[in-house]
Design an enzyme around this catalytic site. Structure first.
Site, short mmCIF file in Angstrom:
data_model
loop_
_atom_site.label_atom_id
_atom_site.label_comp_id
_atom_site.label_asym_id
_atom_site.label_seq_id
_atom_site.Cartn_x
_atom_site.Cartn_y
_atom_site.Cartn_z
N ASP A 15 24.15 67.90 38.84
CA ASP A 15 25.79 67.73 39.50
C ASP A 15 26.67 68.43 38.46
O ASP A 15 26.15 68.64 37.26
CB ASP A 15 25.98 66.26 39.64
CG ASP A 15 27.42 65.85 40.02
OD1 ASP A 15 27.80 66.82 41.03
OD2 ASP A 15 27.74 65.05 39.73
N ASP A 17 30.63 67.90 38.15
CA ASP A 17 31.56 67.06 37.60
C ASP A 17 31.20 65.57 37.21
O ASP A 17 30.30 65.00 38.05
CB ASP A 17 32.83 66.77 38.70
CG ASP A 17 33.45 67.82 39.11
OD1 ASP A 17 34.59 67.93 39.01
OD2 ASP A 17 32.78 68.65 39.86
N ASP A 177 25.65 61.62 38.37
CA ASP A 177 26.41 60.39 38.00
C ASP A 177 26.97 59.47 39.24
O ASP A 177 27.64 58.53 38.82
CB ASP A 177 27.51 60.53 37.09
CG ASP A 177 28.91 61.26 37.81
OD1 ASP A 177 28.46 62.38 38.66
OD2 ASP A 177 29.92 60.95 37.72
#
Length: 238
Positions: A15, A17, A177
């Site tokens: 991922d 961000d 996240d």
């Protein structure tokens, strides 16, 4: 051998961000620009940072919940357009890679592990942001939120990235996240790693997301893969 439980790992998908880049300061700046424009109280970094992975809609809800409640309404659309315009123009003022990301990517390169990015960030913003960070220049496979007709938590963006790398999905690890990252990775048949250092709020329940592993720093991933920080094979997971 780069492996988890003796199974070969040929690629790591990340991922963006909250996993590779700490983009929250610039996303928060865009939100607070709108707060000033509309005479709303500004939102603290402590409040907006855990929401940064939820994109413009999640962030705008912090200050403009009433307007955003009608997702397809004119007000919500206008606010989102203003947010994205300001963010696009100020996209890398304070954004930085998380500590250890450069060393992690170098170690994966030396260990001949392929790397890709799979993000829900729109392609326009992704392609504008990445050139600011030299350590990410070598990542040639990037799947954004609108690259395909579906985005995470659908597994197809991850499977598409694996296909672009020429690596079977079951030889890939996905690191993210957010709950949608773990869901997408599991549904794609990949080993999932939760970036516990990323944007996780007090209301989230990451222990219920079903990640195979959790890391609190980027470099902890090397231990999971049985790679030391110089890209050489090390001992098995303790």
């Amino acid at each position: 051998m780069n492996a988890i439980d003796n199974k070969p790992v040929k690629a790591v998908l990340f991922d963006l961000d909250g996993t590779l880049l700490d983009t929250a300061p610039d996303l928060g700046a865009a939100l607070n620009y709108l707060c000033r424009q509309y005479q709303q109280p500004e939102i603290s970094a402590e409040t907006y940072t855990p929401i940064a992975s939820h994109g413009s809609r999640g962030l705008l809800n912090l200050a403009f919940a009433e307007q955003m409640a009608v997702a397809d309404g004119a007000q919500a659309k206008h606010l989102r357009e203003q947010f994205l315009s300001y963010y696009n123009d100020n996209i890398a003022h304070a954004t930085q890679p998380f500590k250890g990301v450069a060393e992690l990517l170098q170690a994966l390169k030396e260990a001949t592990v392929e790397v890709a990015i799979v993000t829900n960030k729109p392609e326009l913003l992704t392609t504008r942001l990445l050139p600011y960070f030299r350590d990410l220049h070598a990542i040639s496979v990037v799947v954004s939120g609108d690259t395909l007709d579906v985005s995470k938590p659908h597994p197809e963006p991850l499977l598409h990235a694996a296909q672009q790398l020429g690596v079977a999905a079951d030889c890939c690890v996905y690191v993210g996240d957010a709950e949608r990252d773990i869901e997408a990775g599991r549904n794609a048949g990949m080993v999932t790693v939760l970036a516990g250092y990323g944007y996780i709020s007090d209301q989230d329940q990451p222990q219920r997301w079903g990640a195979d592993y959790t890391i609190e720093t980027p470099l902890e991933l090397l231990k999971i893969l049985s790679i030391d920080d110089l890209g050489r094979d090390s001992s098995a997971i303790e």
